[in-house]
Design a protein around this motif. Structure first.
Motif, PDB file in Angstrom:
ATOM      1  N   CYS A  86     -11.937  56.842   3.928  1.00  0.00           N
ATOM      2  CA  CYS A  86     -12.627  57.548   5.013  1.00  0.00           C
ATOM      3  C   CYS A  86     -11.686  57.885   6.162  1.00  0.00           C
ATOM      4  CB  CYS A  86     -13.778  56.685   5.499  1.00  0.00           C
ATOM      5  SG  CYS A  86     -14.882  57.496   6.659  1.00  0.00           S
ATOM      6  N   ASP A  87     -10.807  56.957   6.522  1.00  0.00           N
ATOM      7  CA  ASP A  87      -9.908  57.216   7.646  1.00  0.00           C
ATOM      8  C   ASP A  87      -8.908  58.326   7.325  1.00  0.00           C
ATOM      9  OD1 ASP A  87      -8.770  55.378   5.806  1.00  0.00           O
ATOM     10  OD2 ASP A  87      -7.327  54.691   7.292  1.00  0.00           O
ATOM     11  N   VAL A  88      -8.496  58.428   6.075  1.00  0.00           N
ATOM     12  CA  VAL A  88      -7.570  59.486   5.671  1.00  0.00           C
ATOM     13  C   VAL A  88      -8.268  60.850   5.714  1.00  0.00           C
ATOM     14  CG1 VAL A  88      -6.115  60.338   3.785  1.00  0.00           C
ATOM     15  CG2 VAL A  88      -6.236  57.890   4.261  1.00  0.00           C
ATOM     16  N   LEU A  89      -9.505  60.891   5.229  1.00  0.00           N
ATOM     17  CA  LEU A  89     -10.263  62.142   5.281  1.00  0.00           C
ATOM     18  C   LEU A  89     -10.537  62.547   6.729  1.00  0.00           C
ATOM     19  CD1 LEU A  89     -11.723  64.435   3.829  1.00  0.00           C
ATOM     20  CD2 LEU A  89     -13.743  62.970   3.705  1.00  0.00           C
ATOM     21  N   ALA A  90     -10.878  61.587   7.579  1.00  0.00           N
ATOM     22  CA  ALA A  90     -11.114  61.882   8.997  1.00  0.00           C
ATOM     23  C   ALA A  90      -9.865  62.464   9.645  1.00  0.00           C
ATOM     24  CB  ALA A  90     -11.567  60.626   9.736  1.00  0.00           C
ATOM     25  N   LYS A  91      -8.726  61.861   9.351  1.00  0.00           N
ATOM     26  CA  LYS A  91      -7.468  62.366   9.919  1.00  0.00           C
ATOM     27  C   LYS A  91      -7.180  63.777   9.426  1.00  0.00           C
ATOM     28  CE  LYS A  91      -2.619  61.289  10.524  1.00  0.00           C
ATOM     29  NZ  LYS A  91      -1.550  60.324  10.330  1.00  0.00           N
ATOM     30  N   ARG A  92      -7.404  64.044   8.146  1.00  0.00           N
ATOM     31  CA  ARG A  92      -7.152  65.368   7.580  1.00  0.00           C
ATOM     32  C   ARG A  92      -8.074  66.418   8.208  1.00  0.00           C
ATOM     33  NH1 ARG A  92      -4.006  69.067   6.374  1.00  0.00           N
ATOM     34  NH2 ARG A  92      -4.588  70.374   4.651  1.00  0.00           N
ATOM     35  N   LEU A  93      -9.363  66.110   8.335  1.00  0.00           N
ATOM     36  CA  LEU A  93     -10.305  67.050   8.949  1.00  0.00           C
ATOM     37  C   LEU A  93      -9.969  67.282  10.422  1.00  0.00           C
ATOM     38  CD1 LEU A  93     -13.706  65.959   7.395  1.00  0.00           C
ATOM     39  CD2 LEU A  93     -12.267  67.903   6.761  1.00  0.00           C
ATOM     40  N   ALA A  94      -9.543  66.237  11.119  1.00  0.00           N
ATOM     41  CA  ALA A  94      -9.155  66.386  12.525  1.00  0.00           C
ATOM     42  C   ALA A  94      -7.922  67.276  12.643  1.00  0.00           C
ATOM     43  CB  ALA A  94      -8.898  65.018  13.143  1.00  0.00           C
ATOM     44  N   ASN A  95      -6.959  67.116  11.745  1.00  0.00           N
ATOM     45  CA  ASN A  95      -5.761  67.966  11.778  1.00  0.00           C
ATOM     46  C   ASN A  95      -6.124  69.430  11.542  1.00  0.00           C
ATOM     47  OD1 ASN A  95      -4.017  65.877  12.310  1.00  0.00           O
ATOM     48  ND2 ASN A  95      -3.496  65.533  10.160  1.00  0.00           N
ATOM     49  N   ILE A  96      -7.030  69.684  10.620  1.00  0.00           N
ATOM     50  CA  ILE A  96      -7.466  71.054  10.341  1.00  0.00           C
ATOM     51  C   ILE A  96      -8.167  71.638  11.566  1.00  0.00           C
ATOM     52  CG2 ILE A  96      -9.058  72.439   8.959  1.00  0.00           C
ATOM     53  CD1 ILE A  96      -8.387  70.436   6.621  1.00  0.00           C
ATOM     54  N   SER A  97      -9.059  70.857  12.182  1.00  0.00           N
ATOM     55  CA  SER A  97      -9.765  71.323  13.384  1.00  0.00           C
ATOM     56  C   SER A  97      -8.794  71.606  14.515  1.00  0.00           C
ATOM     57  CB  SER A  97     -10.780  70.279  13.849  1.00  0.00           C
ATOM     58  OG  SER A  97     -11.813  70.152  12.917  1.00  0.00           O
ATOM     59  N   GLN A  98      -7.779  70.779  14.643  1.00  0.00           N
ATOM     60  CA  GLN A  98      -6.792  70.953  15.702  1.00  0.00           C
ATOM     61  C   GLN A  98      -6.009  72.251  15.516  1.00  0.00           C
ATOM     62  OE1 GLN A  98      -3.186  70.539  15.876  1.00  0.00           O
ATOM     63  NE2 GLN A  98      -3.206  70.558  18.094  1.00  0.00           N
TER      64      GLN A  98
END
Length: 177
Positions: free
Chosen positions: A32-44
């Motif tokens: 979950c933390d890896v997916l959260a980081k990936r989605l946050a990077n995309i949003s950024q």
């Protein structure tokens, strides 16, 4: 998901693709933390690029990790993500967060069985919105509750509670009051 419906669909589709690609590449489910980081990077990236419109959606991710236990992450449109014990999104999120903070102060997580955690969620909504709910007015999903077929053990998958299960929780809250 909270925000634009179209952006939410695109974000969910992207998250599913990222998780599938991770599983194909590494042979196990994406944490979950890896997916959260990936989605946050995309949003950024969407936030910083002048030719791209920022995604107007806040994402809440929940998982039951075999190594770390239950996990809850929230990603905002600016690309910020953080783990929580409990969180809320939407119009009255701050009031809900204040209520949850008072209830969970000095605790690592919401203690008790899944029933008590669901009751805390319902109590939070009821207090913040000043509404007494009926079973047909709520939709509740859980991760790590009992198996739907009634067999022993914990179900690691997400499932929505039935109206009867929601009514049981509402009755338990009414009996406490």
């Amino acid at each position: 998901m909270t925000g634009s419906i179209a952006d939410a669909r695109a974000s969910v589709s992207r998250a599913r693709g990222e998780a599938a690609e991770f599983r194909y590449k590494y042979g196990y489910e994406m944490p979950c933390d890896v997916l959260a980081k990936r989605l946050a990077n995309i949003s950024q990236v969407y936030t910083q690029r002048a030719y791209m419109r920022p995604l107007g959606v806040a994402t809440t991710l929940i998982s039951l990790d075999p190594e770390h236990g239950s996990q809850l992450y929230k990603c905002d449109p600016a690309g910020y993500y953080v783990g929580y014990k409990a969180t809320a999104s939407g119009p009255k999120a701050q009031e809900a967060l204040n209520f949850l903070e008072r209830k969970l102060k000095n605790k690592d997580n919401a203690e008790g069985s899944w029933e008590e955690v669901v009751e805390l969620g319902i109590a939070t909504l009821s207090t913040v919105l000043s509404v007494d709910f009926k079973k047909g007015e709520l939709e509740i999903g859980i991760v790590g509750g009992p198996k739907a077929d009634g067999s022993e053990g914990t179900d690691p998958c997400f499932r929505a509670l039935t109206e009867e299960e929601i009514d049981e929780r509402l009755q338990a809250i009414a009996e406490k009051d």
